[in-house]
Design a protein around this motif. Structure first.
Motif, PDB file in Angstrom:
ATOM      1  N   GLU A 189       0.847  -1.216   0.000  1.00 20.44           N
ATOM      2  CA  GLU A 189       0.000   0.000   0.000  1.00 20.44           C
ATOM      3  C   GLU A 189       0.876   1.257   0.000  1.00 20.44           C
ATOM      4  O   GLU A 189       0.623   2.201  -0.746  1.00 20.44           O
ATOM      5  N   ASP A 190       1.908   1.233   0.828  1.00 18.26           N
ATOM      6  CA  ASP A 190       2.817   2.395   0.864  1.00 18.26           C
ATOM      7  C   ASP A 190       3.562   2.538  -0.461  1.00 18.26           C
ATOM      8  O   ASP A 190       3.699   3.625  -1.008  1.00 18.26           O
ATOM      9  N   HIS A 191       4.015   1.425  -0.931  1.00 15.18           N
ATOM     10  CA  HIS A 191       4.767   1.412  -2.180  1.00 15.18           C
ATOM     11  C   HIS A 191       3.888   1.916  -3.337  1.00 15.18           C
ATOM     12  O   HIS A 191       4.345   2.663  -4.204  1.00 15.18           O
ATOM     13  N   PHE A 192       2.616   1.516  -3.308  1.00 16.36           N
ATOM     14  CA  PHE A 192       1.686   1.940  -4.359  1.00 16.36           C
ATOM     15  C   PHE A 192       1.604   3.470  -4.411  1.00 16.36           C
ATOM     16  O   PHE A 192       1.596   4.067  -5.501  1.00 16.36           O
TER      17      PHE A 192
ATOM     18  N   GLU B  70      11.524  -3.098  -9.246  1.00 16.03           N
ATOM     19  CA  GLU B  70      11.986  -4.314  -8.564  1.00 16.03           C
ATOM     20  C   GLU B  70      11.406  -4.444  -7.161  1.00 16.03           C
ATOM     21  O   GLU B  70      11.158  -5.537  -6.671  1.00 16.03           O
ATOM     22  N   ASP B  71      11.159  -3.294  -6.523  1.00 19.26           N
ATOM     23  CA  ASP B  71      10.544  -3.360  -5.189  1.00 19.26           C
ATOM     24  C   ASP B  71       9.146  -3.958  -5.272  1.00 19.26           C
ATOM     25  O   ASP B  71       8.736  -4.740  -4.404  1.00 19.26           O
ATOM     26  N   THR B  72       8.420  -3.564  -6.318  1.00 20.27           N
ATOM     27  CA  THR B  72       7.053  -4.105  -6.466  1.00 20.27           C
ATOM     28  C   THR B  72       7.131  -5.621  -6.572  1.00 20.27           C
ATOM     29  O   THR B  72       6.376  -6.348  -5.907  1.00 20.27           O
ATOM     30  N   ARG B  73       8.029  -6.073  -7.435  1.00 20.23           N
ATOM     31  CA  ARG B  73       8.150  -7.526  -7.629  1.00 20.23           C
ATOM     32  C   ARG B  73       8.504  -8.216  -6.306  1.00 20.23           C
ATOM     33  O   ARG B  73       7.889  -9.213  -5.935  1.00 20.23           O
ATOM     34  N   ASP B  74       9.461  -7.636  -5.584  1.00 18.78           N
ATOM     35  CA  ASP B  74       9.878  -8.261  -4.321  1.00 18.78           C
ATOM     36  C   ASP B  74       8.731  -8.293  -3.309  1.00 18.78           C
ATOM     37  O   ASP B  74       8.522  -9.286  -2.611  1.00 18.78           O
TER      38      ASP B  74
END
Ligand code: F6P
Length: 543
Positions: free
Chosen positions: A16-19, A59-63
């Motif tokens: 959610e934060d990453h989004f 890459e963060d999303t994938r991880d």
């Protein structure tokens, strides 16, 4: 299987934060800032080249998505799925379409018993029967070889075989295949009107053998057949595929003409069983077997490959990313092959009947979105139909582009034109066209500044529309098997993470029950016991 609300995991909160950080980023910039982006997000496996780089991810999303899968214990769930545990808990059944295409020496136990030998026996029966019909050793009641095969079934007992026989039409033999599914009497009559009972084989396919559509169509066809043929000849022309051996026998099918299936194979995942008899008849058993081999290879890939390189896992996680964070409601699947015309409707049943659920595995109402709406048509036709909305509409529609490097007839001129469109669409969906580009293009065409100011906003494409590009060497029985199994496992992964039961379909039952009730009311002309809308409609109909 664990019951974990995905929204309660650590990964979900982090996503959610990453989004929030990534939602407004344009993929154009992501590509501009990273020369290796395409390479990083491309998965190469056997004859599949799957480019996931045109997605709104880094890459963060994938991880983080992989972290989510791990927190939801996807690895254990995969073990339970392949291991024959009763993961279809609401019906207390294992989900083992994978056992239909497993190695003949494998051991897959259902309730303590290895089912592989039985699967092999049915496969041998499919092989022998197909060979005899194709080579003409098995004949119709007047001694003529069969020319036509009619599959009577609906849902999973129709869509899979119909889709695969059309997809693999290039590999077809002389037999003409027909599919009757709808209870619409015109569908049956249109199909049988040109058939010759002497040379037509009917396959009645129904897992339960209670489905109204299939039994009505089978009864109508049988009556039509008996108008010109003595009853004792029925056994030469009618075979059935079902789990319900008693019901099939009471319909009058000779027990030796029954191809069994099992309750641990869901209808929408059953084309690998005797439900696929029409496939084996259409393209020959060896090609049918190659289809199964392709699926088996995908099973192995799914079971053994780390999540980072795992095709079904990666595709499933992307769907979750768009569905649950971007709130995209639908996904399009666009095959750049006319042979795959029916693939999107096949996927509609597979995906929407599986994951269209709103109660989680604890029996509680979910507080997040589940199943996506699936739609699509082959390219390039769809480009001239609904692509406008994908490019310039208000909705985010992640789209799978499925294409083949080589055409089957080898016409390179057409193939290049087809594939130029396939690549161009994903590029256009990525980059769009900004105001500056529109302006300079219009200028170069001699438009005045006044005209440019008036029309340029309508010509701007924002781009940033996500696509998955699946580029496969060639459409063959084996690559088709891989492709179907890829989506089957994608469905499984989504169901695990959404914490729902993907393998029941109670939602379709209510309409079926009401239809039976209304049908009974037609004969007594009593339709009062309904809401006022339905009552008026029924009265209008029976008048
Ligand atoms: O309508 C739902 C459904 O139960 C599907 O899941 C299934 O594939 C179809 O009906 C046909 O069922 P059967 O093979 O039992 O006739």
């Amino acid at each position: 299987m664990k019951n974990i609300n995905p929204t309660k995991t650590k990964a979900w909160k982090e996503l959610e934060d990453h989004f929030k950080q990534i939602e407004n980023e344009h993929m154009k910039d992501m590509f501009a800032n990273d020369d290796d982006r395409a390479e990083k997000f491309t998965l190469k496996w056997e004859d599949f080249y799957v480019d996931l780089s045109k997605n709104r991810i880094n890459e963060d999303t994938r991880d983080l998505l992989i972290k989510l899968a791990k927190e939801c214990h996807l690895d254990e769930a995969i073990e339970s799925y392949f291991g024959g545990e009763s993961i279809n808990q609401t019906e207390n059944r294992p989900v083992l379409h994978t056992a239909l295409r497993t190695d003949k020496n494998a051991e897959v136990k259902v309730r303590g018993e290895n089912v592989v030998p039985e699967v092999q026996n049915v496969k041998a029966k499919i092989r022998d029967f197909s060979n005899e019909i194709i080579d003409g050793t098995r004949k119709g009641y007047t001694g003529k070889p069969f020319t036509d095969v009619v599959n009577i079934g609906i849902g999973g007992s129709d869509l899979g075989p119909a889709m695969v026989t059309e997809s693999l039409e290039f590999y077809k033999n002389h037999l003409k295949l027909h599919f009757i599914s709808n209870v619409d009497g015109d569908h049956v009559q249109e199909t049988i009107k040109n058939l010759n009972p002497e040379t037509t084989l009917f396959i009645i396919v129904s897992k339960t053998f209670t489905t109204m559509e299939t039994l009505s169509n089978a009864t109508t066809v049988r009556e039509w057949f008996l108008k010109s043929v003595p009853e004792e000849e029925v056994s030469k022309h009618f075979v059935a595929v079902s789990t319900n051996l008693e019901k099939v026998a009471s319909f009058g099918i000779d027990p030796k003409n029954i191809f069994p299936m099992w309750d641990w194979v869901g209808g929408r995942f059953s084309l690998w069983s005797a439900v696929g008899l029409s496939i084996s008849l259409a393209i020959g058993y060896d090609n049918f077997d190659a289809l199964l081999t392709g699926a088996q290879k995908m099973d192995k890939h799914f079971k053994e490959t780390p999540f980072e390189q795992n095709l079904p896992v990666q595709l499933a996680l992307l769907t979750i990313w768009y569905n649950n964070f971007f709130k995209a409601e639908s996904e399009a699947v666009i095959p750049y092959s006319q042979y795959l015309d029916k693939f999107p409707s096949y996927l509609q049943q597979a995906i929407m009947e599986s994951n269209g659920k709103s109660v989680d595995r604890n029996g509680e109402k979910v507080n997040y979105e589940t199943g996506t709406i699936i739609w699509g048509e082959p390219g390039t036709n769809s480009q001239h139909a609904f692509f406008q909305l994908i490019h310039q509409g208000t909705k985010l529609i992640p789209t799978d582009f499925i294409g083949f490097k080589r055409s089957l007839f080898g016409d390179k001129t057409h193939q290049d034109k087809l594939m130029a469109n396939y690549f161009a669409q994903t590029e256009a969906l990525l980059n769009g066209k900004d105001a500056d580009e529109v302006e300079s293009e219009l200028k170069s065409k001699g438009f005045s500044q006044e005209e440019i100011d008036r029309i340029s906003t309508f010509k701007v494409f924002k781009g940033n529309n996500p696509t998955n590009t699946l580029l496969i060497d060639k459409l063959t029985p084996e690559s088709m098997g891989k492709l179907i199994a890829l989506y089957e496992h994608k469905i499984f992964v989504q169901g695990i993470i959404w914490n729902i039961f993907s393998y029941d379909q109670w939602g379709v039952e209510l309409g079926k029950q009401l239809a039976s009730k209304i049908l009974a009311e037609f004969s007594v002309k009593s339709v009062d016991n309904h809401d006022s809308s339905t009552r008026n409609l029924l009265k209008h109909y029976i008048q």
